[in-house]
Design an enzyme around this catalytic site. Structure first.
Site, PDB file in Angstrom:
ATOM      1  N   ALA A   1       0.853  -1.191   0.000  1.00  0.00           N
ATOM      2  CA  ALA A   1       0.000   0.000   0.000  1.00  0.00           C
ATOM      3  C   ALA A   1       0.886   1.236   0.000  1.00  0.00           C
ATOM      4  CB  ALA A   1      -0.932  -0.038   1.195  1.00  0.00           C
TER       5      ALA A   1
ATOM      6  N   GLN B   1       3.873  -2.196   3.529  1.00  0.00           N
ATOM      7  CA  GLN B   1       3.469  -3.425   2.854  1.00  0.00           C
ATOM      8  C   GLN B   1       3.125  -4.471   3.895  1.00  0.00           C
ATOM      9  OE1 GLN B   1       6.701  -3.688   0.177  1.00  0.00           O
ATOM     10  NE2 GLN B   1       7.876  -5.154   1.377  1.00  0.00           N
TER      11      GLN B   1
ATOM     12  N   LYS C   1       2.193  -5.384   9.040  1.00  0.00           N
ATOM     13  CA  LYS C   1       2.375  -4.219   8.149  1.00  0.00           C
ATOM     14  C   LYS C   1       3.703  -3.550   8.496  1.00  0.00           C
ATOM     15  CE  LYS C   1      -0.498  -0.473   8.329  1.00  0.00           C
ATOM     16  NZ  LYS C   1      -1.644   0.355   7.917  1.00  0.00           N
TER      17      LYS C   1
ATOM     18  N   ASP D   1     -11.567   6.302   6.197  1.00  0.00           N
ATOM     19  CA  ASP D   1     -11.056   5.813   4.913  1.00  0.00           C
ATOM     20  C   ASP D   1     -11.711   4.483   4.519  1.00  0.00           C
ATOM     21  OD1 ASP D   1      -9.429   6.112   2.765  1.00  0.00           O
ATOM     22  OD2 ASP D   1      -7.602   5.373   3.728  1.00  0.00           O
TER      23      ASP D   1
HETATM   24  N1  ATP Z   1      -5.606  -7.810   9.186  1.00  0.00           N
HETATM   25  C1  ATP Z   1      -5.556  -7.973   7.854  1.00  0.00           C
HETATM   26  N2  ATP Z   1      -6.017  -9.100   7.283  1.00  0.00           N
HETATM   27  C2  ATP Z   1      -5.956  -9.282   5.941  1.00  0.00           C
HETATM   28  N3  ATP Z   1      -5.430  -8.386   5.085  1.00  0.00           N
HETATM   29  C3  ATP Z   1      -4.958  -7.242   5.585  1.00  0.00           C
HETATM   30  C4  ATP Z   1      -4.995  -6.968   6.991  1.00  0.00           C
HETATM   31  N4  ATP Z   1      -4.452  -5.742   7.189  1.00  0.00           N
HETATM   32  C5  ATP Z   1      -4.111  -5.279   5.970  1.00  0.00           C
HETATM   33  N5  ATP Z   1      -4.413  -6.158   5.002  1.00  0.00           N
HETATM   34  C6  ATP Z   1      -4.193  -6.014   3.554  1.00  0.00           C
HETATM   35  O1  ATP Z   1      -3.133  -5.121   3.322  1.00  0.00           O
HETATM   36  C7  ATP Z   1      -3.602  -3.980   2.601  1.00  0.00           C
HETATM   37  C8  ATP Z   1      -2.859  -2.738   3.063  1.00  0.00           C
HETATM   38  O2  ATP Z   1      -3.048  -2.542   4.444  1.00  0.00           O
HETATM   39  P1  ATP Z   1      -3.394  -1.107   5.031  1.00  0.00           P
HETATM   40  O3  ATP Z   1      -4.568  -0.572   4.287  1.00  0.00           O
HETATM   41  O4  ATP Z   1      -3.494  -1.226   6.505  1.00  0.00           O
HETATM   42  O5  ATP Z   1      -2.053  -0.345   4.620  1.00  0.00           O
HETATM   43  P2  ATP Z   1      -1.847   1.233   4.397  1.00  0.00           P
HETATM   44  O6  ATP Z   1      -0.425   1.480   4.001  1.00  0.00           O
HETATM   45  O7  ATP Z   1      -2.334   1.947   5.612  1.00  0.00           O
HETATM   46  O8  ATP Z   1      -2.808   1.416   3.195  1.00  0.00           O
HETATM   47  P3  ATP Z   1      -3.485   2.700   2.605  1.00  0.00           P
HETATM   48  O9  ATP Z   1      -2.693   3.005   1.387  1.00  0.00           O
HETATM   49  O10 ATP Z   1      -4.907   2.229   2.297  1.00  0.00           O
HETATM   50  O11 ATP Z   1      -3.444   3.755   3.659  1.00  0.00           O
HETATM   51  C9  ATP Z   1      -5.105  -3.943   2.857  1.00  0.00           C
HETATM   52  O12 ATP Z   1      -5.801  -3.302   1.831  1.00  0.00           O
HETATM   53  C10 ATP Z   1      -5.406  -5.429   2.900  1.00  0.00           C
HETATM   54  O13 ATP Z   1      -5.491  -5.966   1.601  1.00  0.00           O
END
Ligand code: ATP
Length: 548
Positions: A131, A135, A150, A285
């Site tokens: 994301a 990641q 993450k 979001d």
């Molecule tokens: N607990 C979870 N179980 C399954 N998949 C998950 C989980 N947490 C995150 N993901 C996957 O990872 C992706 C990215 O996670 P997240 O949205 O928390 O990251 P981010 O960097 O904050 O993203 P964004 O760009 O939306 O802000 C999610 O869209 C999902 O596909």
């Protein structure tokens, strides 16, 4: 580190060796895009538009996390971005280039104090999703269950600090040239955006948010929030329980998994309304990449799970109540009250003269309501509102930026799965049910405000419209009237109904004489709506908890 545009601008000004190459890179990337938009932007050929959308996606992706976040914010704004571009922009959600696995492993070790293979029973070689800011790996902990780990992209604080200064300067410089009517300055919007972005990169904050959010939904079996593994989390690594589900993205995919899109939309939207109008704490979001459909619970087809708690916001009690009232006033077509609600929320100045605004609101909002509440569409309203903003002293208070984002995202998500979806068709029955059940003091006060006039007389047509809307709503278990009848009777007969009983008694006295017309009409309305059998059933239901 917190967002501070003044401090960061000074920091960057003193480091031209950082600023100049980045400015050149941004200008180069954006000029190609702007040129293509100027030449082909007005084309009605869908292929041309698709190519332009792809170009925008590529440009933002190449420019890095800060610009990707801008694109994500735009992808929830159907009022600013062409519909056929939105699909392409949603790819910015978790379909981005991953960063090096070795860097991710180093971050885990530096943050958690041990290497990944010592902390996890199983840790994969590549992430499942990349994301904007981090990641995500699907790993297994020693207790055998699966978790989502993450890991934050490297150097984010530096990148955000540098790029936010440049984006802000660019925005402020370009604002006069842009055909935007946002109601407040682009600088303010960018500052709000920057503030939330800096909060998003502290995963300790996100872990706290997830726990707070989970506590709110603890009693709701239709909504799941992953559990945070505190021992495996820090400022740049966040570990939560893995959600085994299907993204709320594609109608066909959901159907092939035998999941019911309509039931999922309903749970999603109602949980969104609960966040805004009951809890006062909301996920800002709720895009399709952050919501999952879960299966497996027998008979429960609308089970959703949320992830990503980086962007959350609170709403004050007084705003929350005013918003609830505004939904009711809107449906009652009481535009004077709607204008007062807008004033109270800060969309109109406290001293604004409402006289010319009331008919204008009626024209804009009344038309959107159409013959039935179901024809209300938030997107249509925002479009028409931008017209009003030119002629009347409307402005959008900065604290509403994330609320609007949440509602528009939520509606966008629902529209993706069901193009005919109308948010008010779910919002109104939800508010009506809460009012009729009167389960909190604030709801009881609002109910009385709705069904009694200033002079104390009963507004039966309003009560009728509340009951109608609940009665029309069909759920998997049939109509929702029976539980509402039970809750309403419980309120009327119980300890909390004192005020309501008093007000009803007062309607019996008009000009110092006993006048039972209203009461007779009320009894007839109840009889028509529920019928004796249902009423008796509701009575039994209401007496049960009373006895307890
Ligand atoms: N607990 C979870 N179980 C399954 N998949 C998950 C989980 N947490 C995150 N993901 C996957 O990872 C992706 C990215 O996670 P997240 O949205 O928390 O990251 P981010 O960097 O904050 O993203 P964004 O760009 O939306 O802000 C999610 O869209 C999902 O596909």
């Amino acid at each position: 580190m917190r967002y501070n545009p003044g401090r960061d601008a000074r920091w960057l000004l003193l480091r031209p060796w950082i600023a100049v190459p980045r400015i050149l890179q941004i200008v180069w990337a954006l000029s190609g895009l702007v040129l293509s938009l100027l030449i082909r932007g007005n084309s009605s050929d869908s292929k041309v538009q698709k190519n332009l959308a792809r170009m925008l996606l590529r440009t933002l992706t190449n420019l890095g996390p800060c610009f990707i976040k801008v694109g994500q914010a735009l992808s929830t704004r159907p009022d600013l971005i062409r519909r056929d571009w939105l699909d392409e922009l949603t790819k910015l959600q978790d379909d981005l280039p991953a960063f090096s696995h070795d860097v991710a492993l180093k971050t885990i070790e530096a943050e958690l104090g041990s290497p990944a293979d010592a902390l996890f029973e199983e840790f994969p070689d590549c992430p499942v999703a990349a994301a904007s800011l981090g990641q995500v790996y699907k790993a297994r902990v020693h207790g055998q269950h699966w978790v989502a780990v993450k890991v934050q992209r490297p150097n984010l604080t530096f990148i955000l600090r540098r790029d936010m200064v440049l984006i802000r300067s660019l925005g402020v410089l370009a604002a006069p040239l842009l055909p935007l009517n946002l109601g407040f300055g682009l600088g303010e919007i960018i500052d709000e955006f920057g503030r939330s972005l800096f909060e998003e990169i502290d995963y300790c904050c996100e872990a706290d948010n997830a726990d707070r959010f989970a506590a709110l939904f603890a009693d709701n079996p239709a909504v799941t929030i992953p559990t945070v593994e505190r021992a495996l989390s820090s400022r740049r690594v966040l570990t939560t329980s893995w959600i085994h589900g299907t993204k709320l993205r594609d109608r066909q995919e959901l159907k092939s998994q035998r999941l019911d899109p309509a039931a999922l939309i309903r749970t999603g939207v109602i949980s969104g309304l609960q966040q805004l109008l009951e809890f006062g704490y909301f996920h800002a979001d709720p895009h399709p990449g952050n919501l999952f459909a879960l299966s497996g619970r027998s008979g429960d087809l609308g089970h959703v799970a949320y992830v990503d708690f980086g962007m959350m916001d609170s709403i004050s009690d007084s705003d929350r109540l005013t918003l609830t009232g505004a939904v009711v006033h809107l449906i009652n077509k009481d535009f004077e009250a709607v204008a007062r609600d807008f004033q109270q929320l800060g969309f109109l100045a406290p001293n604004a003269d409402l006289t010319p605004i009331i008919p204008a609101l009626e024209e804009v909002l009344g038309g959107s309501l159409g013959d039935s509440v179901g024809s209300f569409n938030f997107k249509a309203i925002t479009d028409r509102f931008s017209e009003l903003m030119y002629d009347y002293p409307f402005r959008v208070p900065a604290r509403f930026a994330l609320i609007i984002r949440a509602v528009v995202s939520q509606e966008g998500l629902a529209l993706r799965l069901d193009p005919q979806f109308k948010i008010i068709a779910v919002a109104y029955p939800y508010v009506a049910k809460r009012l009729l059940a009167g389960d909190t003091k604030e709801m009881r006060e609002k109910l009385m405000e709705v069904i009694f006039d200033g002079d104390g007389s009963l507004r039966l047509e309003r009560l009728q419209s509340l009951l109608d809307v609940v009665g029309k709503e069909q759920t998997q278990v049939g109509t929702e009237l029976l539980p509402v009848a039970g809750a309403g009777l419980k309120l009327l007969l119980g300890r909390d109904g004192g005020d309501l009983r008093r007000r009803l008694l007062l309607t019996l006295i008009k000009d110092d004489r006993l006048d039972t017309t209203d009461l007779k009409k009320l009894t007839a309305l109840m009889g028509r709506t529920f019928g004796p059998a249902r009423l008796a059933q509701g009575m039994l239901q209401s007496l049960n908890p009373l006895a307890a």
